[in-house]
Design a protein around this motif. Sequence first.
Motif, PDB file in Angstrom:
ATOM      1  N   ALA A 303      43.010  11.362  -2.655  1.00 30.23           N
ATOM      2  CA  ALA A 303      41.436  11.263  -2.567  1.00 30.23           C
ATOM      3  C   ALA A 303      40.942  11.367  -1.316  1.00 30.23           C
ATOM      4  O   ALA A 303      41.547  10.896  -0.371  1.00 30.23           O
ATOM      5  CB  ALA A 303      40.967   9.737  -3.268  1.00 30.23           C
ATOM      6  N   LYS A 304      39.834  12.056  -0.917  1.00 29.07           N
ATOM      7  CA  LYS A 304      39.253  12.335   0.165  1.00 29.07           C
ATOM      8  C   LYS A 304      37.570  12.016  -0.164  1.00 29.07           C
ATOM      9  O   LYS A 304      37.109  12.588  -0.955  1.00 29.07           O
ATOM     10  CB  LYS A 304      39.523  13.434   0.806  1.00 29.07           C
ATOM     11  N   VAL A 305      36.847  11.305   0.726  1.00 24.78           N
ATOM     12  CA  VAL A 305      35.690  10.622   0.347  1.00 24.78           C
ATOM     13  C   VAL A 305      34.772  11.598   1.472  1.00 24.78           C
ATOM     14  O   VAL A 305      35.079  11.927   2.868  1.00 24.78           O
ATOM     15  CB  VAL A 305      35.367   9.361   1.074  1.00 24.78           C
ATOM     16  N   PHE A 306      33.635  12.154   0.849  1.00 27.49           N
ATOM     17  CA  PHE A 306      32.626  12.995   1.679  1.00 27.49           C
ATOM     18  C   PHE A 306      31.187  12.100   1.773  1.00 27.49           C
ATOM     19  O   PHE A 306      31.067  11.482   0.598  1.00 27.49           O
ATOM     20  CB  PHE A 306      32.497  14.338   1.127  1.00 27.49           C
ATOM     21  N   LYS A 307      30.670  12.171   2.800  1.00 27.62           N
ATOM     22  CA  LYS A 307      29.240  11.677   2.964  1.00 27.62           C
ATOM     23  C   LYS A 307      28.349  12.510   2.139  1.00 27.62           C
ATOM     24  O   LYS A 307      28.281  13.610   2.213  1.00 27.62           O
ATOM     25  CB  LYS A 307      28.684  11.487   4.422  1.00 27.62           C
ATOM     26  N   LEU A 308      27.521  12.034   1.449  1.00 22.28           N
ATOM     27  CA  LEU A 308      26.105  12.890   0.866  1.00 22.28           C
ATOM     28  C   LEU A 308      24.711  12.452   1.564  1.00 22.28           C
ATOM     29  O   LEU A 308      24.541  13.023   2.212  1.00 22.28           O
ATOM     30  CB  LEU A 308      26.134  12.174  -0.588  1.00 22.28           C
ATOM     31  N   LYS A 309      24.476  11.006   1.292  1.00 19.05           N
ATOM     32  CA  LYS A 309      23.169  10.718   2.371  1.00 19.05           C
ATOM     33  C   LYS A 309      23.136   9.140   2.168  1.00 19.05           C
ATOM     34  O   LYS A 309      23.999   8.422   1.285  1.00 19.05           O
ATOM     35  CB  LYS A 309      22.094  11.220   1.791  1.00 19.05           C
ATOM     36  N   GLU A 310      22.442   8.600   3.284  1.00 17.25           N
ATOM     37  CA  GLU A 310      21.891   7.284   3.183  1.00 17.25           C
ATOM     38  C   GLU A 310      20.437   7.124   2.872  1.00 17.25           C
ATOM     39  O   GLU A 310      19.820   7.728   3.556  1.00 17.25           O
ATOM     40  CB  GLU A 310      22.281   6.538   4.540  1.00 17.25           C
ATOM     41  N   ILE A 311      19.950   6.163   2.012  1.00 17.30           N
ATOM     42  CA  ILE A 311      18.649   6.320   1.730  1.00 17.30           C
ATOM     43  C   ILE A 311      18.277   4.765   0.920  1.00 17.30           C
ATOM     44  O   ILE A 311      19.137   3.884   0.960  1.00 17.30           O
ATOM     45  CB  ILE A 311      18.483   7.104   0.234  1.00 17.30           C
ATOM     46  N   THR A 312      16.853   4.571   1.145  1.00 21.50           N
ATOM     47  CA  THR A 312      16.479   3.198   0.822  1.00 21.50           C
ATOM     48  C   THR A 312      15.625   3.617  -0.621  1.00 21.50           C
ATOM     49  O   THR A 312      14.764   4.508  -0.482  1.00 21.50           O
ATOM     50  CB  THR A 312      15.448   2.632   1.718  1.00 21.50           C
ATOM     51  N   LEU A 313      16.077   3.141  -1.712  1.00 19.35           N
ATOM     52  CA  LEU A 313      15.531   3.493  -3.025  1.00 19.35           C
ATOM     53  C   LEU A 313      14.565   2.577  -3.392  1.00 19.35           C
ATOM     54  O   LEU A 313      14.883   1.355  -3.426  1.00 19.35           O
ATOM     55  CB  LEU A 313      16.730   3.756  -4.076  1.00 19.35           C
ATOM     56  N   ALA A 314      13.353   2.767  -3.657  1.00 18.80           N
ATOM     57  CA  ALA A 314      12.524   1.838  -3.944  1.00 18.80           C
ATOM     58  C   ALA A 314      12.501   1.497  -5.702  1.00 18.80           C
ATOM     59  O   ALA A 314      13.228   2.058  -6.282  1.00 18.80           O
ATOM     60  CB  ALA A 314      11.056   2.584  -3.893  1.00 18.80           C
ATOM     61  N   PRO A 315      11.825   0.340  -6.125  1.00 22.40           N
ATOM     62  CA  PRO A 315      11.930  -0.196  -7.377  1.00 22.40           C
ATOM     63  C   PRO A 315      11.458   1.205  -8.275  1.00 22.40           C
ATOM     64  O   PRO A 315      10.423   1.665  -8.197  1.00 22.40           O
ATOM     65  CB  PRO A 315      11.090  -0.913  -7.422  1.00 22.40           C
ATOM     66  N   GLY A 316      12.641   1.451  -9.020  1.00 23.18           N
ATOM     67  CA  GLY A 316      12.207   2.276 -10.338  1.00 23.18           C
ATOM     68  C   GLY A 316      12.294   3.713  -9.685  1.00 23.18           C
ATOM     69  O   GLY A 316      11.973   4.657 -10.629  1.00 23.18           O
ATOM     70  N   GLU A 317      12.444   4.013  -8.466  1.00 18.89           N
ATOM     71  CA  GLU A 317      12.434   5.501  -7.848  1.00 18.89           C
ATOM     72  C   GLU A 317      13.761   6.303  -8.250  1.00 18.89           C
ATOM     73  O   GLU A 317      14.886   5.618  -8.553  1.00 18.89           O
ATOM     74  CB  GLU A 317      12.580   5.378  -6.251  1.00 18.89           C
ATOM     75  N   THR A 318      13.351   7.585  -8.485  1.00 18.67           N
ATOM     76  CA  THR A 318      14.549   8.511  -8.879  1.00 18.67           C
ATOM     77  C   THR A 318      14.864   9.517  -7.565  1.00 18.67           C
ATOM     78  O   THR A 318      13.737  10.056  -7.196  1.00 18.67           O
ATOM     79  CB  THR A 318      14.137   9.179 -10.152  1.00 18.67           C
ATOM     80  N   VAL A 319      15.952   9.793  -7.207  1.00 15.89           N
ATOM     81  CA  VAL A 319      16.261  10.829  -6.223  1.00 15.89           C
ATOM     82  C   VAL A 319      17.187  11.926  -6.831  1.00 15.89           C
ATOM     83  O   VAL A 319      18.249  11.480  -7.433  1.00 15.89           O
ATOM     84  CB  VAL A 319      16.655  10.136  -4.968  1.00 15.89           C
ATOM     85  N   SER A 320      16.709  13.263  -6.612  1.00 13.58           N
ATOM     86  CA  SER A 320      17.730  14.039  -7.239  1.00 13.58           C
ATOM     87  C   SER A 320      18.477  14.827  -5.996  1.00 13.58           C
ATOM     88  O   SER A 320      17.890  15.009  -5.138  1.00 13.58           O
ATOM     89  CB  SER A 320      16.810  15.529  -7.885  1.00 13.58           C
ATOM     90  N   ILE A 321      19.804  14.737  -6.253  1.00 13.33           N
ATOM     91  CA  ILE A 321      20.843  15.338  -5.288  1.00 13.33           C
ATOM     92  C   ILE A 321      21.488  16.520  -5.538  1.00 13.33           C
ATOM     93  O   ILE A 321      22.070  16.517  -6.903  1.00 13.33           O
ATOM     94  CB  ILE A 321      21.674  14.142  -4.891  1.00 13.33           C
ATOM     95  N   LEU A 322      21.649  17.385  -4.931  1.00 13.51           N
ATOM     96  CA  LEU A 322      22.463  18.511  -5.027  1.00 13.51           C
ATOM     97  C   LEU A 322      23.208  18.803  -4.099  1.00 13.51           C
ATOM     98  O   LEU A 322      23.136  18.758  -2.801  1.00 13.51           O
ATOM     99  CB  LEU A 322      21.466  19.958  -5.195  1.00 13.51           C
ATOM    100  N   LYS A 323      24.589  19.208  -4.358  1.00 15.15           N
ATOM    101  CA  LYS A 323      25.480  19.264  -3.153  1.00 15.15           C
ATOM    102  C   LYS A 323      26.690  20.548  -3.846  1.00 15.15           C
ATOM    103  O   LYS A 323      26.823  20.808  -4.516  1.00 15.15           O
ATOM    104  CB  LYS A 323      26.587  18.222  -3.052  1.00 15.15           C
TER     105      LYS A 323
END
Length: 360
Positions: A303-323
């Motif tokens: 296994a190798k770990v890669f960084k995506l992002k650091e975020i503050t997610l608000a209550p009920g919030e949805t964030v879309s991520i593409l890599k």
Amino acid sequence: MEPLKEMFGKTYYKNLADVLSSVHKPFQADRFVKDVTNNLETLSLNQRMRQTSVVLQQHLPENYSQAIGILKDVVPQLNGGYTTLVFPDFVSLYGLSHFQQSMEALKYFTSFGSSEFAIRAFLKQDLERTLKVMQKWSADSNYHVRRLASEGSRPRLPWSFKLDQIIKAPQLTSPILENLKEDEELYVRKSVANHLNDISKDSPDYVLKLIKAWDITQPHTAWIVKRGIRSLLKKGDKKSMSVFGLTKDVKVSIKRFSLANAEIRLNDVLQFQFDLVSEKSTSQNLMVDYRIHYSKKSGIQSAKVFKLKEITLAPGETVSILKKQRFQDFTTRKLHSGSHKLEIVVNGEVMKQKTFMFTR
């Protein structure tokens, strides 16, 4: 592409010999080139460097002080880079019984390349005495010298032997790290972070205790700390996450997780996307990573770990991520055909996973 070992080729040696003979008139340039290139094709990069040091000693004055004086005059007239490691290597081979003069030489030579490998011979011989010198170096005005203090004393410096005494007692280098924890030079900060990461592999609790006393509101310190505990963060270590206020009780879901292709070949792009959905009534500080379990030649996975992002997610919030990540060979890692696994990791916890096939 020319192999790296060709840095130590006949053109290099001819130039080195010319500079040596201009600095030290008795130096026999032609004979040196002949001797140093003997069996050159059979030698690896580091073997060529070591042969250069040995042959230099045969052609320079027997008096160590004279030889070092000549090399100090020579090095500014050469191109910088890996080949300049010959000069500190010479010191590590022939200067162990000339401690003070060798320390001065390594400090001088490090600005032209690095003395990080050579200093370890002195740490191995006399750890306490050498660390005292390196602590002084950590407060030097020259950032190359400050970096040497940290890099040379790393417990697990790559391409060198481990410093077992420091692995067992990591507090031995804490005075050096304390001096450098706010360093303005990125070159130095990277070394301090790597030094901390080395220690974290054997003494995680010690590292966390050390950095908790540091002021991470200071930007340089914060950068060092985050990079320095990266291995702990990638493992999902809860204590290390608390340093940066990452949420412990994560409540999120992964929706619409998909791979563009379930089968990829060498140099294809692995593309995936997903929605990260908050399921908590309060904000969450999240570190979102992805982990690929690569198939090895033996058939087992690594296994190798890669960084995506650091975020503050608000209550009920949805964030879309593409890599997107290209699957290609690297010097340090060759890809092998077989089943691979992709995991989405949030604050160290695996949230979703998918498998895909890779074929060379």
